[in-house]
Motif scaffolding. Sequence first.
Motif, PDB file in Angstrom:
ATOM      1  N   THR A   1      -5.871 -18.140  17.079  1.00  0.00           N
ATOM      2  CA  THR A   1      -5.822 -17.451  15.790  1.00  0.00           C
ATOM      3  C   THR A   1      -5.921 -15.950  15.991  1.00  0.00           C
ATOM      4  OG1 THR A   1      -6.796 -19.350  14.680  1.00  0.00           O
ATOM      5  CG2 THR A   1      -6.946 -17.233  13.537  1.00  0.00           C
ATOM      6  N   ASN A   2      -6.805 -15.511  16.856  1.00  0.00           N
ATOM      7  CA  ASN A   2      -6.959 -14.083  17.139  1.00  0.00           C
ATOM      8  C   ASN A   2      -5.676 -13.516  17.743  1.00  0.00           C
ATOM      9  OD1 ASN A   2      -8.307 -11.573  17.402  1.00  0.00           O
ATOM     10  ND2 ASN A   2      -8.736 -12.048  19.542  1.00  0.00           N
ATOM     11  N   LEU A   3      -5.075 -14.239  18.664  1.00  0.00           N
ATOM     12  CA  LEU A   3      -3.832 -13.798  19.296  1.00  0.00           C
ATOM     13  C   LEU A   3      -2.713 -13.664  18.269  1.00  0.00           C
ATOM     14  CD1 LEU A   3      -2.259 -13.156  21.897  1.00  0.00           C
ATOM     15  CD2 LEU A   3      -1.789 -15.607  22.068  1.00  0.00           C
ATOM     16  N   VAL A   4      -2.550 -14.662  17.419  1.00  0.00           N
ATOM     17  CA  VAL A   4      -1.507 -14.635  16.393  1.00  0.00           C
ATOM     18  C   VAL A   4      -1.748 -13.479  15.427  1.00  0.00           C
ATOM     19  CG1 VAL A   4      -0.564 -15.872  14.400  1.00  0.00           C
ATOM     20  CG2 VAL A   4      -0.946 -17.068  16.563  1.00  0.00           C
ATOM     21  N   GLU A   5      -2.977 -13.292  15.022  1.00  0.00           N
ATOM     22  CA  GLU A   5      -3.302 -12.204  14.094  1.00  0.00           C
ATOM     23  C   GLU A   5      -3.005 -10.839  14.713  1.00  0.00           C
ATOM     24  OE1 GLU A   5      -7.057 -10.504  11.463  1.00  0.00           O
ATOM     25  OE2 GLU A   5      -7.266 -12.392  12.547  1.00  0.00           O
ATOM     26  N   ARG A   6      -3.379 -10.660  15.961  1.00  0.00           N
ATOM     27  CA  ARG A   6      -3.104  -9.384  16.634  1.00  0.00           C
ATOM     28  C   ARG A   6      -1.610  -9.127  16.751  1.00  0.00           C
ATOM     29  NH1 ARG A   6      -5.806  -9.404  22.114  1.00  0.00           N
ATOM     30  NH2 ARG A   6      -4.695  -7.446  22.279  1.00  0.00           N
ATOM     31  N   CYS A   7      -0.863 -10.140  17.144  1.00  0.00           N
ATOM     32  CA  CYS A   7       0.592  -9.984  17.268  1.00  0.00           C
ATOM     33  C   CYS A   7       1.216  -9.680  15.907  1.00  0.00           C
ATOM     34  CB  CYS A   7       1.221 -11.244  17.860  1.00  0.00           C
ATOM     35  SG  CYS A   7       0.814 -11.495  19.589  1.00  0.00           S
ATOM     36  N   PHE A   8       0.807 -10.406  14.888  1.00  0.00           N
ATOM     37  CA  PHE A   8       1.335 -10.194  13.548  1.00  0.00           C
ATOM     38  C   PHE A   8       1.035  -8.772  13.083  1.00  0.00           C
ATOM     39  CE2 PHE A   8       1.088 -10.284   8.948  1.00  0.00           C
ATOM     40  CZ  PHE A   8       2.264 -10.912   8.607  1.00  0.00           C
ATOM     41  N   ASN A   9      -0.198  -8.334  13.243  1.00  0.00           N
ATOM     42  CA  ASN A   9      -0.586  -6.992  12.791  1.00  0.00           C
ATOM     43  C   ASN A   9       0.136  -5.896  13.570  1.00  0.00           C
ATOM     44  OD1 ASN A   9      -2.300  -7.991  10.819  1.00  0.00           O
ATOM     45  ND2 ASN A   9      -4.076  -7.956  12.162  1.00  0.00           N
ATOM     46  N   ASP A  10       0.425  -6.147  14.833  1.00  0.00           N
ATOM     47  CA  ASP A  10       1.152  -5.158  15.641  1.00  0.00           C
ATOM     48  C   ASP A  10       2.632  -5.098  15.292  1.00  0.00           C
ATOM     49  OD1 ASP A  10      -1.145  -4.471  16.982  1.00  0.00           O
ATOM     50  OD2 ASP A  10      -0.639  -5.562  18.820  1.00  0.00           O
ATOM     51  N   CYS A  11       3.202  -6.204  14.834  1.00  0.00           N
ATOM     52  CA  CYS A  11       4.652  -6.279  14.666  1.00  0.00           C
ATOM     53  C   CYS A  11       5.141  -6.180  13.230  1.00  0.00           C
ATOM     54  CB  CYS A  11       5.174  -7.585  15.269  1.00  0.00           C
ATOM     55  SG  CYS A  11       4.959  -7.654  17.046  1.00  0.00           S
ATOM     56  N   ILE A  12       4.369  -6.604  12.274  1.00  0.00           N
ATOM     57  CA  ILE A  12       4.825  -6.634  10.889  1.00  0.00           C
ATOM     58  C   ILE A  12       4.292  -5.411  10.158  1.00  0.00           C
ATOM     59  CG2 ILE A  12       4.849  -7.941   8.725  1.00  0.00           C
ATOM     60  CD1 ILE A  12       6.332  -9.257  11.119  1.00  0.00           C
ATOM     61  N   ASN A  13       5.229  -4.647   9.560  1.00  0.00           N
ATOM     62  CA  ASN A  13       4.830  -3.412   8.886  1.00  0.00           C
ATOM     63  C   ASN A  13       4.781  -3.541   7.370  1.00  0.00           C
ATOM     64  OD1 ASN A  13       4.600  -1.825  11.276  1.00  0.00           O
ATOM     65  ND2 ASN A  13       6.804  -1.902  11.429  1.00  0.00           N
TER      66      ASN A  13
ATOM     67  N   PHE B   1       6.312  -6.102   3.696  1.00  0.00           N
ATOM     68  CA  PHE B   1       6.938  -7.327   3.195  1.00  0.00           C
ATOM     69  C   PHE B   1       7.991  -7.026   2.126  1.00  0.00           C
ATOM     70  CE2 PHE B   1       2.790  -8.744   4.739  1.00  0.00           C
ATOM     71  CZ  PHE B   1       3.166  -9.808   5.529  1.00  0.00           C
ATOM     72  N   THR B   2       8.570  -5.833   2.161  1.00  0.00           N
ATOM     73  CA  THR B   2       9.512  -5.451   1.107  1.00  0.00           C
ATOM     74  C   THR B   2      10.905  -6.026   1.336  1.00  0.00           C
ATOM     75  OG1 THR B   2       9.997  -3.382   2.246  1.00  0.00           O
ATOM     76  CG2 THR B   2       8.240  -3.343   0.580  1.00  0.00           C
ATOM     77  N   SER B   3      11.170  -6.558   2.527  1.00  0.00           N
ATOM     78  CA  SER B   3      12.493  -7.078   2.824  1.00  0.00           C
ATOM     79  C   SER B   3      12.383  -8.260   3.776  1.00  0.00           C
ATOM     80  CB  SER B   3      13.337  -5.972   3.472  1.00  0.00           C
ATOM     81  OG  SER B   3      14.546  -6.493   3.963  1.00  0.00           O
ATOM     82  N   LYS B   4      13.355  -9.156   3.672  1.00  0.00           N
ATOM     83  CA  LYS B   4      13.409 -10.267   4.624  1.00  0.00           C
ATOM     84  C   LYS B   4      13.868  -9.790   5.998  1.00  0.00           C
ATOM     85  CE  LYS B   4      14.432 -13.986   1.379  1.00  0.00           C
ATOM     86  NZ  LYS B   4      15.402 -15.021   1.017  1.00  0.00           N
ATOM     87  N   ALA B   5      14.673  -8.726   6.001  1.00  0.00           N
ATOM     88  CA  ALA B   5      15.197  -8.200   7.261  1.00  0.00           C
ATOM     89  C   ALA B   5      14.118  -7.449   8.034  1.00  0.00           C
ATOM     90  CB  ALA B   5      16.367  -7.260   6.980  1.00  0.00           C
ATOM     91  N   LEU B   6      14.211  -7.499   9.340  1.00  0.00           N
ATOM     92  CA  LEU B   6      13.275  -6.774  10.176  1.00  0.00           C
ATOM     93  C   LEU B   6      13.632  -5.294  10.209  1.00  0.00           C
ATOM     94  CD1 LEU B   6      13.036  -9.188  13.224  1.00  0.00           C
ATOM     95  CD2 LEU B   6      11.395  -8.934  11.357  1.00  0.00           C
ATOM     96  N   THR B   7      12.624  -4.457  10.244  1.00  0.00           N
ATOM     97  CA  THR B   7      12.875  -3.033  10.412  1.00  0.00           C
ATOM     98  C   THR B   7      13.048  -2.740  11.890  1.00  0.00           C
ATOM     99  OG1 THR B   7      10.554  -2.454  10.667  1.00  0.00           O
ATOM    100  CG2 THR B   7      11.422  -2.508   8.409  1.00  0.00           C
ATOM    101  N   SER B   8      13.512  -1.543  12.209  1.00  0.00           N
ATOM    102  CA  SER B   8      13.698  -1.186  13.626  1.00  0.00           C
ATOM    103  C   SER B   8      12.371  -1.197  14.379  1.00  0.00           C
ATOM    104  CB  SER B   8      14.376   0.178  13.737  1.00  0.00           C
ATOM    105  OG  SER B   8      13.556   1.174  13.143  1.00  0.00           O
ATOM    106  N   LYS B   9      11.275  -0.899  13.704  1.00  0.00           N
ATOM    107  CA  LYS B   9       9.958  -0.925  14.345  1.00  0.00           C
ATOM    108  C   LYS B   9       9.513  -2.353  14.657  1.00  0.00           C
ATOM    109  CE  LYS B   9       8.074   3.186  12.095  1.00  0.00           C
ATOM    110  NZ  LYS B   9       7.026   3.658  11.198  1.00  0.00           N
TER     111      LYS B   9
END
Length: 56
Positions: free
Chosen positions: A31-43, A45-53
Motif C-alpha cells: 500500500t505504501n509503495l502504491v501510494e508513493r508511486c501514485f503521488n509521484d506520478c499523478i498530478n 484529475f482534470t483529464s483522462k489523458a496523461l500529461t507530459s509530466k
Amino acid sequence: MDFQMYNDAEKQQIQRIIEQKQMRDFLKFYTNLVERCFNDCINDFTSKALTSKEVR
C-alpha cells in the motif's frame, strides 16, 4: 525460536498468527509503495489523458 514445548494445536495457532502478521506487513508495504508511486506520478484529475509530466 524453539517450539518443542508447544502441542500441535498451539503450534498451528502460532503459525497462523505469524502468517497473519506477515500478510499485514506485506499489505502495508504494498500500500505504501502504491501510494508513493501514485503521488509521484499523478498530478491532477482534470483529464483522462496523461500529461507530459505523468508519462515516464
